[in-house]
Design an enzyme around this catalytic site. Structure first.
Site, mmCIF file in Angstrom:
data_model
loop_
_atom_site.group_PDB
_atom_site.id
_atom_site.type_symbol
_atom_site.label_atom_id
_atom_site.label_comp_id
_atom_site.label_asym_id
_atom_site.label_seq_id
_atom_site.Cartn_x
_atom_site.Cartn_y
_atom_site.Cartn_z
ATOM 1 N N SER A 21 16.801 10.722 41.518
ATOM 2 C CA SER A 21 16.090 9.767 42.019
ATOM 3 C C SER A 21 15.971 8.734 41.592
ATOM 4 C CB SER A 21 15.046 10.750 42.891
ATOM 5 O OG SER A 21 13.793 11.190 41.980
ATOM 6 N N ASP A 22 15.537 7.543 42.065
ATOM 7 C CA ASP A 22 14.648 6.298 41.935
ATOM 8 C C ASP A 22 13.525 6.854 41.615
ATOM 9 O OD1 ASP A 22 14.064 3.585 40.621
ATOM 10 O OD2 ASP A 22 14.742 2.595 42.383
ATOM 11 N N TRP A 23 12.554 6.188 40.466
ATOM 12 C CA TRP A 23 11.002 6.783 40.117
ATOM 13 C C TRP A 23 10.141 6.841 41.205
ATOM 14 C CZ3 TRP A 23 14.751 7.119 37.107
ATOM 15 C CH2 TRP A 23 14.983 7.901 35.349
ATOM 16 N N GLY A 25 10.776 7.926 44.192
ATOM 17 C CA GLY A 25 11.648 8.012 45.110
ATOM 18 C C GLY A 25 12.069 8.922 45.973
#
Length: 784
Positions: A279-281, A283
């Site tokens: 995931s993005d941070w 996210g």
């Protein structure tokens, strides 16, 4: 008696130690036993630890519950995150680090002092249209990361330039998926050739920063397949990235990080992807849904995510087999990593060598937009360098794309190194102004800048006396205009896309003074994305688009201005004549629902939002060409100091069967050695679809051609190159009829030749996924 007791205790302790060692030796070990055997030996908690990152331990960016830094975080201080290891099973912790234009470490220089190469931004590299060069940059970038103990680079970025104001467009490559996919694949091949991984980002349709955590992108299946997924498909199939990073946004109602149709059906089943997804941070919103969807790794990792997964398994809401598969994907990549292989990194990469490559790459992607006998500048000329940007170059963008670099070469320094005499009074005036303004604008941490972006320093107002004096004493004027952009916010029209009134007045006043003395005026654009040029370009003699060229930018710009390097870059994104001409301008960045407030990271309050891609497939040049709107500078455009003749366009057959070969000869007909970018477009029969007038299908860059020298370029076209996405049948279809191969730029055709496809070809059947939940009133062209 006491001695006997001590001997007995010592013997017992030794015996226990031997038992423990033997027990440890009997445990499966990663790399010595099968991945499945290792997973079978894991506890449930250990599996969850693998799937949830080691937390965020960055000064100034506190994350409750993260605890102290892990061993991996201590190894590379300021790294973006870690994958948690299990030592008893031979599984090491890995380090992941930003960013797309060079290594970013939040606190480098405090607990660990090191610097990295600031490479040219992605948009500049794409403007080179040179996959060989980009792979070379990627190879050096990956080697540098490896020498700093990094396992995975959070790069490259390959979202589409949907709108000129996109805040992170500088990280991304192009408005076109063919350019995007092939340039990204070259970068990834280069990085991963070192045994260092990438996390290509942000998957997908993440084309704005405004409300990036909450915005629902509403788009048709065809637009998603042809524009926003196509580059990713090329990347996955050509370069096999170790990891892919899911994006923050929703697509047609579902977060990408929680969407099994995206992460499992398309990515893994249709494209055959074998790596893992992170995931993005911060996210995604539901750790269990992310895990089920195939988002293997939740980053940076929070205790509540671990607990949610554990609770779901124990409650029978999440099958442990899902965890096993997600862990399997991660372990297969860990086996490839430098840390697992015990690589002894040096902490001492060859930064000097990399800086020279950065300089070379920067020159290859600069685009000469205008030249009325002003460039190149004769050796030994005197130059009036005007504009604050000339003395403080913008090497790259802000946020996670910013690089921990040792230095930045300004244009003033670059001109000096190239042997030009620069005006000393202007140098003193501008450097003093920047020093005074710098005190008023102290540098912030990334977190502080993200939460409260600083206003850029305004352009200095030169008096008419100084301008006239400079015109009397210097041979040329160079006006340098700078624009930055970065994570967390999109660019604005006023004062960013458009020049300020002060900047426009400066250009006019300088042009009037120098032209009155028959002297040339050159503008250098050190910018993150397209800006307005039509309001001022007629006042000047030459315009060089330098983009954001990395730490050696000033030297690289001087190389082109002096003629040491002949410019060969071409635009990979359109410069509109006016922002209002852009088809996405009417709905960018979408609408907000002020009454729907949701919590964000670091205590932010966010609002739900949505944006509808009403332009459909008509993004960038596909719109301008089809709707006959003339931009300021079209996609594929760029001048040279020499001329090239195109000839002998030939097809292997007038009829398409399985594939078709096109060849064309390029001859340097001028007086200067140079390179040319060759672009192949195809116009297709409409069939039962509304189609763009022409679409890029292939490109290549010649070698360095001497005057009179020729090179023949060969392209191979497949049925997929002819196909459009048919939503009704969920398939890629090449319509029967007449096609035309066109060689040139998006709006300037040099050569063309037709060929025929006898009947429709169903190239590929896909799954019915990612469908919008409401009808979209998509744009329709005049060709229908």
């Amino acid at each position: 008696m006491l001695a006997l007791r001590n001997r007995f205790l010592l013997a017992s302790l030794l015996s226990c130690t031997i038992v423990l060692v033997r027990a440890q030796q009997s445990l499966p070990q990663l790399g010595k036993n099968s991945v499945q055997e290792v997973i079978s030996a894991m506890t449930l908690e250990e599996k969850v630890n693998i799937l949830v990152g080691g937390g965020l331990n960055v000064p100034g960016m506190p994350l409750p519950g993260s605890g102290g830094p892990t061993d991996a975080q201590k190894r590379v201080r300021g790294a973006a995150g870690t994958i948690v290891g299990i030592p008893r099973l031979g599984i090491p912790s890995l380090v992941v680090c930003d960013g797309p234009a060079g290594i970013h470490a939040f606190n480098a220089g405090q607990s660990r002092l090191y610097y990295a190469t600031a490479w040219p931004i992605g948009t500049l590299l794409a403007s080179s249209w040179d996959t060989t060069l980009v792979k070379k940059v990627g190879t050096a970038f990956g080697k540098e990361a490896k020498e700093y103990g990094i396992d995975i680079l959070l790069a490259p970025g390959l979202n589409i330039h949907r709108n000129p104001l996109g805040g992170r467009n500088f990280e991304y490559y192009s408005e076109d998926p063919i350019v995007t996919g092939n340039i990204a694949a070259a970068m990834v091949k280069g990085i991963q050739s070192n045994g260092v991984g990438v996390s290509a980002k942000h998957f997908f349709a993440n084309n704005q920063e405004t409300n990036r955590n909450t915005v629902n992108t509403i788009a048709s299946e065809r637009a998603l397949r042809e524009i926003y997924l196509r580059g990713w498909e090329i990347l996955v199939k050509q370069a096999k990235p170790w990891t892919i990073m899911s994006s923050y946004n929703l697509v047609n109602g579902t977060y990408t990080a929680q969407n099994p149709e995206l992460l499992t059906t398309i990515l893994r089943k249709e494209w055959g992807y074998k790596g893992f997804v992170m995931s993005d941070w911060f996210g995604g919103k539901d750790a269990v849904a992310m895990t089920k969807a195939g988002n293997n790794l939740l980053m940076p990792g929070m205790p509540q995510q671990k607990q949610a997964i554990l609770d779901a398994v124990k409650a029978g809401q999440l099958d442990v087999k899902v965890l096993d598969q997600n862990v399997t994907d991660i372990l297969n990549i860990i086996l490839l990593s430098p840390t697992y292989k015990g690589y002894k990194y040096s902490d001492n990469p060859d930064l000097k060598k990399n800086a020279q490559l950065s300089r070379e790459a920067a020159t290859e992607g600069m685009v000469l937009l205008k030249n009325k006998n002003a460039l190149p500048i004769s050796a030994g000329s005197s130059v009036a360098l005007i504009g604050i940007n000339g003395y403080e170059l913008i090497a790259g963008g802000t946020g996670s794309g910013e690089v921990t670099k040792m230095y930045t070469v300004s244009l003033a320094e670059g001109l000096f190194h190239a042997g030009f005499a620069t005006n000393p009074e202007l140098y003193s005036t501008y450097t003093k102004y920047l020093e005074e303004e710098g005190i008023k604008h102290p540098k912030k941490s990334m977190f502080e800048e993200f939460m409260n972006p600083s206003e850029p320093i305004g352009e200095y107002s030169l008096s008419s006396d100084i301008i006239v004096k400079a015109a009397n004493t210097n041979d040329h004027a160079i006006i340098s205009i700078g624009r930055n952009a970065g994570e967390g916010t999109d660019r604005k029209i006023d004062g960013n896309y458009n020049l300020t009134e002060n900047e426009k007045a400066l250009i006019k006043n300088v042009a009037d003074a120098f032209h009155a003395r028959n002297k040339k005026v050159i503008v250098v654009l050190n910018i993150a994305g397209p800006i307005d040029v039509t309001s001022w370009r007629d006042n000047v003699d030459a315009v060089l688009l330098a983009w954001q060229p990395g730490l050696e930018g000033g030297n690289a710009i001087a190389d082109v201005l002096s003629g040491k390097v002949n410019p060969s870059g071409k635009l990979a994104t359109t410069f509109p004549a006016a922002y209002t001409d852009d088809p996405t301008g009417k709905n960018f960045p979408g609408k907000e629902f002020k009454d729907k407030v949701v919590p964000g990271m670091f205590g932010q309050k966010l609002v739900e939002a949505e944006v509808t891609y009403e332009e459909g497939v008509y993004v960038g040049y596909r719109y301008y060409n089809t709707f006959e709107i003339k931009p300021a500078y079209e996609f594929g455009y760029g001048l040279s100091y020499t001329e090239f003749v195109y000839s002998d366009l030939k097809l292997s057959s007038p009829n398409f069967t399985d594939k078709l070969t096109a060849t064309v000869t390029i001859t340097n007909s001028g007086k200067t050695t140079g390179k040319e970018v060759v672009q192949l477009y195809i116009s297709a029969p409409a069939g039962n679809l509304d189609k763009p007038a022409a679409e890029l299908k292939a490109f290549s860059k010649t070698g360095l051609l001497k005057p009179g020298e020729s090179q023949t370029i060969t392209f191979t076209l497949t049925a997929r190159d002819l196909a459009s996405y048919q939503t009704k049948t969920n398939s890629w279809v090449a319509d029967g009829g007449m096609y035309t191969v066109k060689i040139g730029t998006s709006q300037t055709v040099r050569l063309s030749v037709p060929f025929k496809l006898a009947k429709d070809i169903i190239v590929e059947k896909t799954n019915k996924v990612l469908a919008p939940k409401s009808i979209i009133n998509e744009m329709v062209s005049k060709r229908k």
